[in-house]
Design an enzyme around this catalytic site. Sequence first.
Site, PDB file in Angstrom:
ATOM      1  N   TYR A  28      -2.080  -1.102  10.486  1.00  0.00           N
ATOM      2  CA  TYR A  28      -1.962  -1.494   8.994  1.00  0.00           C
ATOM      3  C   TYR A  28      -0.776  -0.849   8.462  1.00  0.00           C
ATOM      4  O   TYR A  28      -0.248  -1.344   7.673  1.00  0.00           O
ATOM      5  CB  TYR A  28      -3.293  -0.638   8.348  1.00  0.00           C
ATOM      6  CG  TYR A  28      -3.419  -0.878   6.886  1.00  0.00           C
ATOM      7  CD1 TYR A  28      -4.177  -2.029   6.383  1.00  0.00           C
ATOM      8  CD2 TYR A  28      -3.143   0.141   6.112  1.00  0.00           C
ATOM      9  CE1 TYR A  28      -4.186  -2.131   4.929  1.00  0.00           C
ATOM     10  CE2 TYR A  28      -3.168  -0.018   4.697  1.00  0.00           C
ATOM     11  CZ  TYR A  28      -3.868  -0.932   4.371  1.00  0.00           C
ATOM     12  OH  TYR A  28      -4.142  -1.120   2.712  1.00  0.00           O
ATOM     13  N   SER A  73       0.976  -1.069  -0.025  1.00  0.00           N
ATOM     14  CA  SER A  73      -0.182   0.084   0.017  1.00  0.00           C
ATOM     15  C   SER A  73       1.098   1.335   0.108  1.00  0.00           C
ATOM     16  O   SER A  73       2.156   1.341   0.387  1.00  0.00           O
ATOM     17  CB  SER A  73      -0.997  -0.143   1.280  1.00  0.00           C
ATOM     18  OG  SER A  73      -1.533   1.246   1.418  1.00  0.00           O
TER      19      SER A  73
END
Length: 254
Positions: A152, A139
């Site tokens: 995350y 990401s």
Amino acid sequence: MSEFHGRTAVVTGGAHGIGAAIAHTLVKSGLSVVVADLLDAEGAATAESLGPTAIFRHLDVTDEYGWRQVLDDAEANFGPLAVLVNNAGIVDFGGIESESPAMFRHVVDVNLYGAWLGMHLAAPRLRANGDGVIVNISSTAGLIGYSGIAGYVASKWGLRGLTKAAALELGDAGVRVCSVHPGPIHIPMTAGFDESMAAGQPLPRFGEPAEVAAMVGFIVTEATFSTGSEFVIDGGATAGMTLVEPTKAHGTWQ
């Protein structure tokens, strides 16, 4: 045409969103695909839509036995493994102070440990086959920091590092390992986000799963001299920020 035409790929988190788009792209490139996911009904529907060279298998990526079954089924149904795409991932909206220890651990277990476990078990098969590609879907949160999603961010930075370590270890076997770093993409995970968050990007919109899948397809089929590499697909979000619109006056930029 893929050098892996007629061989097998496993895509985790393949039931919908980015994973389903990746599975579709890999089937089009000539690979057979195992769609692996916890979502049985959606995963089975996705595999059915891809035709006879795709099957669905239930997988919790933190389960070693489940991984072994999926990899065994992949090769039993379609032949030697060529590609592993670690796409499965979750997010929890909690910062350093607010996120519970259990949830932080769960996010890291799915996003990082799950990918490591898949690589750990797939690598000997790829080594035995003499080649292959592992693509880890990280990401932009694996390139820069974001507040409010500590687990995350930690997991996606870890996945970026894991990719580089694996590339160093597996290069001698002809196995390439790369990471992909999407920005905001239209997927179920981002369904509640205000799309105005993309307004400051050079390309001021959310991306589509098919655009990420095209990047993965390129890595698998064309980027044959890339390993340990980061492929960013974020509308320019990580390029920086435009603070002042430049104007031209008297032949100079001010």
